[in-house]
Design a protein around this motif. Structure first.
Motif, mmCIF file in Angstrom:
data_model
loop_
_atom_site.group_PDB
_atom_site.id
_atom_site.type_symbol
_atom_site.label_atom_id
_atom_site.label_comp_id
_atom_site.label_asym_id
_atom_site.label_seq_id
_atom_site.Cartn_x
_atom_site.Cartn_y
_atom_site.Cartn_z
ATOM 1 N N PHE A 1 -5.041 37.381 10.294
ATOM 2 C CA PHE A 1 -4.533 37.144 11.642
ATOM 3 C C PHE A 1 -3.039 37.479 11.637
ATOM 4 N N PRO A 2 -2.671 38.677 12.100
ATOM 5 C CA PRO A 2 -1.293 39.131 11.987
ATOM 6 C C PRO A 2 -0.263 38.301 12.727
ATOM 7 N N ASN A 3 -0.659 37.587 13.750
ATOM 8 C CA ASN A 3 0.312 36.805 14.531
ATOM 9 C C ASN A 3 0.197 35.311 14.275
ATOM 10 N N LYS B 1 -7.405 37.445 17.290
ATOM 11 C CA LYS B 1 -8.114 38.673 16.979
ATOM 12 C C LYS B 1 -7.780 39.082 15.542
ATOM 13 N N PRO B 2 -8.747 38.922 14.625
ATOM 14 C CA PRO B 2 -8.478 39.328 13.253
ATOM 15 C C PRO B 2 -8.346 40.842 13.158
ATOM 16 N N SER B 3 -7.512 41.282 12.226
ATOM 17 C CA SER B 3 -7.304 42.708 11.989
ATOM 18 C C SER B 3 -7.450 42.990 10.499
ATOM 19 N N PRO B 4 -7.884 44.188 10.143
ATOM 20 C CA PRO B 4 -7.976 44.530 8.716
ATOM 21 C C PRO B 4 -6.591 44.466 8.072
ATOM 22 N N THR B 5 -6.534 43.916 6.865
ATOM 23 C CA THR B 5 -5.257 43.803 6.151
ATOM 24 C C THR B 5 -4.955 45.049 5.333
ATOM 25 N N GLY B 6 -5.957 45.911 5.157
ATOM 26 C CA GLY B 6 -5.798 47.084 4.304
ATOM 27 C C GLY B 6 -6.342 46.841 2.908
#
Length: 84
Positions: A81-83, A63-68
């Motif tokens: 991809f934080p993980n 699940k991709p997440s915004p990096t900011g």
């Protein structure tokens, strides 16, 4: 598994993010030569891993997440991809 069962029609392989994922697939009966470990956040690694592919089927739980960060060119948020 269905594609692996049709070797005269397909030469499928899976891309996984970790050696442990590859091990799990191999232990479940998937040939080790049909699994590639690849850092999906590295475009060059993905290009290399998919060299010679005619098609892709994406089946992922990542699940991709915004990096900011924002993409200056498009004005859109950058996802990662934080993980892994």
């Amino acid at each position: 598994r269905k594609l692996l069962a049709l070797p005269d029609e397909f030469e499928p392989f899976g891309i996984v993010r970790s050696e442990s994922s590859k091990t799990s697939l191999v232990e479940s009966g998937v040939p080790g030569s049909s699994v590639v470990v690849c850092d999906i956040t590295d475009a060059e690694a993905c290009i290399s891993a998919m060299k010679g592919c005619d098609a892709a089927v994406i089946c992922t739980s990542a699940k991709p997440s915004p990096t900011g960060e924002m993409n200056e060119e498009t004005g859109r948020p950058v996802f990662g991809f934080p993980n892994g």
